[in-house]
Design a protein around this motif. Structure first.
Motif: not given
Length: 299
Positions: A213-214, A251
């Protein structure tokens, strides 16, 4: 002898219509309303459901003895008053769709970048994607290829992002705007999608086996609502209000638990997506490719 059946009169329903008023027939909308149930015949006896069996028997006996249906409202009034739940659905157009914003859905952040930088990146990509033989490209990848990786498991090198300085500058602006920690560009994977009218992207969650992530997007060309990125989580649907230079960062729950898609667009659209490979993934993929090459040499 049984009395002759009487004509219910102009504007009245047929002899089955009284069952509507007695609650023994499920309401069926007229065929022109577009409701899924409207494909059945309005007074098909197979539609009789529910209601008291004694009440139904008494009604049929009354019709047989008197040859006349009890007074009932005209068909036009029945068709004009569908059940309340369906009326609400028609009014609202189905489940409500909210505009996405920072924190809605959880883990989503939205930022407006420089429209001038977005226009410069779009011009750079148009030149690169149109400079090919045949039809213009719909997809372009930088650094590493993911489309082939997802289909065949083959990791392929793509043109480095350094060859797209305008796109690189826009990505750096977004990373700084979202206050993301510095990442090694060697692990960066960039995808460009170009949509023409009628094209779409099915709902999905980006690979969690390959990518960390993100997950980030910047929109370079868009017609605006109702076109745009949709986010789906816990029965709710969010529409990103797209415009050139709008960036989205997903996120946490927005990255791992929220599906995203692009329904069929009404106007041309170009988006830029980037994410980073998880630590060690590139080394594992490269090692696997080397082992396959070595095995082929000994075939």
């Amino acid at each position: 002898a049984r009395p002759a059946r009487m004509d219910p009169g102009p504007g009245r329903a047929s002899c089955c219509a009284p069952l509507h008023s007695l609650g023994a027939v499920t309401w069926r909308p007229p065929p022109c309303c577009g409701h899924p149930a409207s494909t059945a015949r309005p007074h098909d006896p197979r539609q009789i459901r529910g209601g008291s069996p004694w009440l139904l028997a008494a009604t049929l006996l009354t019709v047989w003895l008197w040859g006349e249906a009890p007074t009932c409202p005209p068909l036009a009034s029945i068709a004009a008053a569908p059940p309340a739940p369906y009326a609400r659905t028609c009014k609202t157009g189905g489940p409500s769709i909210r505009f996405a914003s920072t924190g809605m859905p959880p883990g989503c952040r939205i930022l407006q970048l420089s429209a001038g930088a977005a226009a410069a990146a779009l011009e750079e990509l148009d030149e690169a994607m149109d400079d090919t033989q045949g039809s213009p490209q719909e997809k372009l990848e930088m650094q590493w290829g993911y489309f082939a990786l997802s289909r065949s498991g083959q990791l392929r090198r793509k043109r480095p992002i350094a060859q797209f300085p305008k796109c690189a500058a826009l990505i750096r602006e977004a990373n700084q705007g979202f206050a993301l920690q510095h990442r090694d560009e060697e692990c960066l994977q960039v995808s460009v999608r170009r949509y023409w009218e009628g094209m779409q992207c099915q709902g999905h969650i980006d690979s969690t086996a390959f990518f960390d992530e993100p997950n980030l997007f910047v929109f370079l060309k868009t017609g605006g609502p109702p076109d745009g990125l949709r986010l789906y989580t816990k029965g709710a649907e969010f529409l990103v209000r797209e415009a050139p230079g709008v960036a989205v960062c997903l996120e946490g729950p927005a990255r791992y638990d929220t599906y995203h898609s692009v329904p069929r667009v009404l106007s041309p659209r170009v988006s830029l997506t980037w994410r980073w490979f998880r630590e060690g993934v590139l080394e594992e993929l490269a090692a696997g490719a080397g082992q396959r090459r070595e095995a082929c040499l000994h075939c």
